[in-house]
Design a protein around this motif. Structure first.
Motif, PDB file in Angstrom:
ATOM      1  N   SER A 141      48.555  49.282  38.153  1.00  0.00           N
ATOM      2  CA  SER A 141      47.181  49.211  38.651  1.00  0.00           C
ATOM      3  C   SER A 141      46.181  49.927  37.754  1.00  0.00           C
ATOM      4  N   SER A 195      42.620  53.363  44.844  1.00  0.00           N
ATOM      5  CA  SER A 195      43.874  52.615  44.721  1.00  0.00           C
ATOM      6  C   SER A 195      45.046  53.345  45.358  1.00  0.00           C
ATOM      7  N   ARG A 253      46.015  42.628  46.222  1.00  0.00           N
ATOM      8  CA  ARG A 253      46.053  44.025  45.760  1.00  0.00           C
ATOM      9  C   ARG A 253      47.406  44.678  46.054  1.00  0.00           C
TER      10      ARG A 253
END
Length: 550
Positions: free
Chosen positions: A73, A132, A537
């Motif tokens: 990520s 995140s 995601r």
């Protein structure tokens, strides 16, 4: 490395994990969350630290580069490159919380969300929380000196790391702890000698950007050399270029007794920016900026509740030991926002309403990823941080640069720390789009340098910014960084090309883009799997489970 190039090294004998060189496996690791694409030479999934040590010894013997990777990520292409990907995402163990000592030991592949949940079950928390956090790994956070919304109050990763289980360049594995003697290892000896030399002959002031509140660029030499500094302070933020981390010991703090979120709207981006940089002094633990373009994108997913005339929003959080104290702090923050030209203020004191307000902060990213084929969100100027007094100038300068290069851009981020994320939306079907990308990058680099800022507030240099470091760091700082890299990794096999470019090389900071319509396509099942990860995601998903090998 090309699609059909044979693996150029002998396979690592005795490796017990997964080691694959087929196209499907390599293609699954050719991209991350950032803009880069590069097909790795192979993918290695070690089963334990001993496997990682074997890989390090093999790499030093063969010259193969090792790229440690967690969930993929990261934005700066620190784990996307031509070497051998070392996937640590299965090092997910989360140990028991030591409540009395307020610490926890976890695997490098454990997600921040899992670690925080374990801590909260014992009335504690891990306070570093990037957006995140649900899917980023602790190892990746340590590697980049990650931060997040509440860095305003609690700082970035560096002070919260108590210990690192490291695999060094020669395969030596050892724990480095703040409260214990340093381990006996050649790389540790060389690093300590390099630090001593830099401290004796250099100017530590050249190794920081004065007044910048967040920094994940370069090496933490200044942090390691300051009073109370430690080798850990150098290792944190090193992006896998000095050692590979397999386990981490973290400090914890008590969970907040109560929190409140204040959403303030402003008639101009500059007014919101000016208010944000003073928010910490008014008691904020977090302060996030969302500009009008961000709000417009978010509204594609449904009503946001933000008045259409608002040009910017600040989301601010305050804490208290109990509900009454928190309510008082929220009232003070409300008054502060109004005194600083807020047009409207909304206060949320219950968990559900707070969550609804913070959902706005995370609303745009999934939508931005679905604007293809005409517009692609490209994060290549996405991590600038400047001294707080210069933040309005930075935001104004970025907006002007976007206008100059006829590019829509979404501006948001950690305004209380004078740290902005910028997502230019690039039409890759229009002629000259690459020239606009390069021109915008060059202009914003100049702006950041002029304002005394850093190109990497929390996401690291990676390969995206490695070649740009001479734009924002002095020759003395660059020499110190090069000496540190040479001391830790003289063979240059630990994440080569990340953070420190090889001598004499200045690679294109943009390079091959995963958004480039002219780039060779990845195999269709891989393309579909990676697109699904981006859409949902779900970066923490294990890549090799997504597509069966041919």
């Amino acid at each position: 490395m090309s699609f059909d190039a044979p693996f150029p090294f002998p396979l690592p004998d005795g490796f017990r994990g997964i080691f694959r060189t087929d196209l499907i496996a390599r293609a699954l690791y050719a991209e991350g969350a950032g803009i880069a694409r590069c097909l790795p030479a192979a993918v290695a999934v070690p089963v334990d630290t001993a496997d990682v040590s074997l890989l390090a010894r093999w790499a030093k013997q063969t010259g193969a580069g090792l790229m440690p990777r967690g969930s993929g990520s990261g934005m700066a292409a620190g784990a996307v490159g031509a070497g051998v990907v070392v996937d640590l995402s299965r090092f997910t163990q989360v140990g028991a919380v030591d409540v009395d000592a307020r610490r926890i030991r976890v695997g490098a592949g454990a997600t921040r969300g899992a670690v925080d949940a374990q801590a909260r079950a014992q009335g504690l928390r891990f306070p570093v929380d990037p957006s995140s956090g649900a899917f980023c790994t602790i190892g990746g956070m340590v590697g980049t000196n990650a931060a997040g919304a509440r860095t305003l109050r609690f700082g970035a990763m560096r002070p919260w790391v108590l210990g690192l289980h490291c695999v060094f360049d020669d395969g030596t594995s050892a724990w480095v702890h703040r409260d214990r003697p340093l381990p006996v290892a050649p790389a540790v000896t060389r690093l300590q000698a390099a630090l001593t030399q830099i401290g004796a002959h250099g100017d530590v002031r050249a190794l920081v950007h004065a007044g910048v509140r967040k920094e994940s660029s370069g090496y933490g030499v200044a942090a390691a050399l300051q009073n109370g500094g430690h080798l850990i302070d150098l290792l944190v933020g090193s992006e896998g270029t000095l050692a590979i981390f397999t386990e981490v010991e973290l400090a914890l703090i008590p969970a907040a007794g109560a929190t409140a979120t204040i959403m303030a709207t402003f008639s101009s981006l500059e007014a919101a920016s000016a208010c944000a940089v003073e928010a910490f002094g008014a008691g904020a633990s977090a302060c996030e900026l969302l500009d009008r373009t961000f709000l417009d994108v978010a509204e594609r997913g449904g009503p946001t509740g933000v008045p259409p005339e608002a040009e910017a929003v600040l989301l601010t959080e305050v804490e208290g030991e109990n509900a009454d104290e928190c309510a008082q702090n929220a009232a003070m923050m409300t008054a502060f926002c109004r005194q600083n030209n807020a047009v409207s203020v909304t206060v949320a004191t219950d968990r559900e309403t707070e969550r609804a307000l913070w959902t706005l902060r995370h609303a745009a990213s999934p939508i931005l990823s679905q604007l293809a084929p005409r517009l692609r969100s490209m994060q290549f100027i996405e991590d600038g941080c400047v001294p707080p007094a210069r933040f309005p100038d930075y935001v104004r300068g970025v907006r002007e640069a976007l206008r100059r290069f006829d590019t829509i851009g979404v501006i948001f981020g950690h305004a209380g720390d004078a740290h902005a994320h910028v997502n230019p939306l690039v039409d890759t079907m229009a002629s000259g789009w690459r020239d606009r990308v390069h021109g915008l990058l060059d202009t914003v680099c100049d702006l950041t340098t002029r304002l005394g800022g850093t190109l990497a507030g929390e996401h690291g240099d990676g390969r995206l910014r490695a070649a740009l470091l001479p734009r924002v760091w002095s020759a003395e700082a660059l020499a110190a960084f090069a000496n540190i890299k040479a001391a830790a990794d003289p063979a240059g096999v630990l994440n080569p090309g990340c953070k420190v470019t090889p001598h004499g090389e200045a690679p294109d900071p943009i390079g091959t883009l995963r958004h480039d319509p002219d780039a060779p396509p990845l195999p269709p099942p891989v393309r579909a799997a990676l697109d699904e990860i981006e859409r949902t995601r779900a970066w923490q998903r294990f890549r090799l489970d997504l597509v069966k090998s041919a």
